[in-house]
Design an enzyme around this catalytic site. Structure first.
Site, PDB file in Angstrom:
ATOM      1  N   ALA A 192      -9.614   5.741  25.480  1.00 32.29           N
ATOM      2  CA  ALA A 192     -10.271   6.308  26.675  1.00 32.29           C
ATOM      3  C   ALA A 192      -9.243   6.932  27.601  1.00 32.29           C
ATOM      4  O   ALA A 192      -9.099   6.543  28.746  1.00 32.29           O
ATOM      5  CB  ALA A 192     -11.075   5.227  27.378  1.00 32.29           C
ATOM      6  N   ALA A 227      -7.770  10.999  28.557  1.00 32.37           N
ATOM      7  CA  ALA A 227      -8.376  12.093  29.306  1.00 32.37           C
ATOM      8  C   ALA A 227      -9.811  12.360  28.819  1.00 32.37           C
ATOM      9  O   ALA A 227     -10.778  12.225  29.590  1.00 32.37           O
ATOM     10  CB  ALA A 227      -7.504  13.350  29.176  1.00 32.37           C
ATOM     11  N   ILE A 228      -9.956  12.714  27.552  1.00 32.65           N
ATOM     12  CA  ILE A 228     -11.280  13.096  27.034  1.00 32.65           C
ATOM     13  C   ILE A 228     -12.196  11.881  26.904  1.00 32.65           C
ATOM     14  O   ILE A 228     -13.354  11.900  27.356  1.00 32.65           O
ATOM     15  CB  ILE A 228     -11.119  13.839  25.684  1.00 32.65           C
ATOM     16  CG1 ILE A 228     -10.458  15.210  25.916  1.00 32.65           C
ATOM     17  CG2 ILE A 228     -12.449  13.977  24.963  1.00 32.65           C
ATOM     18  CD1 ILE A 228     -11.208  16.134  26.858  1.00 32.65           C
ATOM     19  N   GLY A 229     -11.695  10.819  26.306  1.00 35.39           N
ATOM     20  CA  GLY A 229     -12.519   9.611  26.153  1.00 35.39           C
ATOM     21  C   GLY A 229     -12.896   9.025  27.502  1.00 35.39           C
ATOM     22  O   GLY A 229     -14.018   8.552  27.697  1.00 35.39           O
ATOM     23  N   SER A 245      -1.748  21.740  26.014  1.00 40.54           N
ATOM     24  CA  SER A 245      -1.563  20.288  25.890  1.00 40.54           C
ATOM     25  C   SER A 245      -0.259  19.970  25.166  1.00 40.54           C
ATOM     26  O   SER A 245       0.383  18.959  25.444  1.00 40.54           O
ATOM     27  CB  SER A 245      -2.758  19.678  25.155  1.00 40.54           C
ATOM     28  OG  SER A 245      -2.951  20.309  23.916  1.00 40.54           O
ATOM     29  N   ASN A 251      -5.289  27.150  19.453  1.00 44.95           N
ATOM     30  CA  ASN A 251      -4.376  25.999  19.475  1.00 44.95           C
ATOM     31  C   ASN A 251      -3.214  26.151  18.488  1.00 44.95           C
ATOM     32  O   ASN A 251      -2.084  25.778  18.792  1.00 44.95           O
ATOM     33  CB  ASN A 251      -5.137  24.709  19.146  1.00 44.95           C
ATOM     34  CG  ASN A 251      -6.082  24.280  20.250  1.00 44.95           C
ATOM     35  OD1 ASN A 251      -7.196  23.852  19.983  1.00 44.95           O
ATOM     36  ND2 ASN A 251      -5.657  24.375  21.500  1.00 44.95           N
ATOM     37  N   LYS A 277     -11.711  27.440  18.023  1.00 45.85           N
ATOM     38  CA  LYS A 277     -10.846  26.678  18.948  1.00 45.85           C
ATOM     39  C   LYS A 277      -9.440  26.577  18.368  1.00 45.85           C
ATOM     40  O   LYS A 277      -8.441  26.810  19.055  1.00 45.85           O
ATOM     41  CB  LYS A 277     -11.466  25.288  19.178  1.00 45.85           C
ATOM     42  CG  LYS A 277     -10.641  24.377  20.074  1.00 45.85           C
ATOM     43  CD  LYS A 277     -11.179  24.332  21.480  1.00 45.85           C
ATOM     44  CE  LYS A 277     -10.143  23.899  22.512  1.00 45.85           C
ATOM     45  NZ  LYS A 277      -9.977  22.466  22.624  1.00 45.85           N
ATOM     46  N   ASN A 285      -8.622  17.728  18.500  1.00 48.42           N
ATOM     47  CA  ASN A 285      -8.326  19.140  18.255  1.00 48.42           C
ATOM     48  C   ASN A 285      -7.703  19.279  16.870  1.00 48.42           C
ATOM     49  O   ASN A 285      -7.150  18.332  16.333  1.00 48.42           O
ATOM     50  CB  ASN A 285      -7.300  19.648  19.292  1.00 48.42           C
ATOM     51  CG  ASN A 285      -7.957  20.277  20.505  1.00 48.42           C
ATOM     52  OD1 ASN A 285      -9.124  20.657  20.474  1.00 48.42           O
ATOM     53  ND2 ASN A 285      -7.206  20.409  21.589  1.00 48.42           N
TER      54      ASN A 285
END
Ligand SMILES: NC(=O)C1=CN([C@@H]2O[C@H](COP(=O)(O)OP(=O)(O)OC[C@H]3O[C@@H](n4cnc5c(N)ncnc54)[C@H](OP(=O)(O)O)[C@@H]3O)[C@@H](O)[C@H]2O)C=CC1
Ligand SMILES: CC(C)(CO)C(=O)C(=O)O
Length: 326
Positions: free
Chosen positions: A8, A10-12, A274, A209, A205, A103
């Site tokens: 958990a 940033a995204i989680g 990122s 990246n 995406k 990603n």
């Protein structure tokens, strides 16, 4: 509906906070370190649209404390999934779905592709095929993550922009399990379209990246600067064209052309990718999932990748020297 978000950060953390604030579901997170301690002490704090809210999430250090789930959302960095397999196992029952929120090229890419490469395991994202063997691709709901989110301090998540998490079965089927999860996410204020070709969206995406992320790490440049500079823009474009040839050999249709995708990346502005952020913070960089796996796909379909090979060699070397690889 029992959902556990494993990892958990940033995204989680963002997804957990949104679902918990909406109060729609039996939600838990598995976290660790100072972040876990802060969440246990004060709740999971989210700053979004200039407002801070505290989300009431159940946080655990060990999955054993949570038991079998309906959904397990893997919101780890791609290189953190294999090392976490033992910890994830207690969450998995026969019926459990696993949502992969990484990603890059997913480890399950060749599940239900029905081509000659069906069942191929990708060494760069799944060394030894252990993720495939232990999680099982039949559980997977794929996703493409668009929000930009940061962890500002332990327990504190800051949403920057974007609310879309596209979902999709590897088979393309509009399954009940994907639709039910999407419904929970929509009720939490997120966008969660269920796609019938999640791989095509993964490629769009990934296109950005695989090129902009390593170039930004190598040069310390933002997206806008890479696009403004003719040399780096040309290099990014060459990598993207190599990737497009690979994707198309695998049957992917790119709905936009390379120059539009480059413009889209430049329009994001003075944003550090990122990979550059990880390098600056001394954290492991997602090189294998974002770049190495595309090179591996190129080898599988017999497409040359000279620009990707060169950038990959340099960014790996940089990461090794800075202690940010593996
Ligand atoms: N952040 C963003 O804006 C975006 C991210 N993504 C993608 O989403 C994925 C997740 O990225 P992001 O959220 O940024 O990453 P973070 O590093 O912020 O979050 C990952 C979290 O997982 C934790 N973790 C790792 N291993 C374990 C473990 N074994 N047990 C418990 N916790 C663990 C990490 O802890 P620790 O810090 O201690 O390692 C960290 O808190 C990546 O693939 C990324 O590329 C996609 C779009 C945007
Ligand atoms: C900003 C963006 C879109 C770069 O391609 C990204 O996804 C990242 O930083 O990982």
């Amino acid at each position: 509906m029992k959902i556990t978000i494993f990892g958990a950060g940033a995204i989680g953390g963002y997804l957990a906070a949104k679902l918990a604030i909406a109060g729609r579901t039996e939600l838990s997170i598995v976290a660790r370190g100072a972040h876990l301690e802060a969440i246990k002490a004060t709740g999971l704090r989210l700053i979004e649209d200039g407002q801070e809210t505290t989300a009431p999430v159940r946080a655990a250090a060990k999955a054993e404390d949570l038991g079998e789930q309906d959904y397990v959302v893997l919101a780890l960095k791609a290189h953190s999934v294999a090392p976490a397999l033992d910890q994830i196992a207690p969450l998995l029952g026969d019926h459990t779905s696993v949502v992969t929120m990484q990603n890059g090229v997913p480890w399950w890419y060749f599940y239900k592709t029905s081509g000659a490469l069906e069942g191929t395991r990708l060494h760069q994202v799944d060394p030894g095929g252990t993720i495939w063997d232990r999680l099982g691709p039949r559980r997977v709901i794929g996703s493409v993550v668009y929000p930009a989110v940061e962890v500002d301090a332990p327990g504190l998540i800051r949403h920057v922009e974007g609310r879309r998490f596209s979902l999709g079965e590897p088979s393309g089927e509009k399954s009940e399990r994907a639709t039910l999860l999407a419904g929970e996410m929509v009720k939490a204020g997120l966008q969660a379209p269920v796609r019938d070709d999640i791989r095509a969206e993964i490629w769009i995406k990934l296109w950005g990246n695989l090129s902009f992320n390593p170039i930004s790490a190598l040069t310390g440049s933002t997206l806008a600067a890479i696009v403004a500079d003719e040399g780096t823009r040309t290099l990014a474009r060459a990598m993207m064209l190599e990737a497009q040839a690979i994707g198309e050999s695998l049957g992917v249709r790119f709905p936009i052309d390379v120059d539009r995708r480059i413009k889209g990346a430049g329009d994001v502005g003075d944003h550090k990718t990122s990979m550059l952020q990880d390098l600056e913070r001394g954290r492991p960089m997602e090189i294998d999932a974002l770049v190495g796996a595309v090179q591996e796909l190129g080898r599988l379909v017999g497409k040359p990748t000279p620009a990707i090979d060169g950038v990959l060699a340099l960014v790996r070397r940089l990461a090794v020297e800075r202690g940010c690889y593996g």
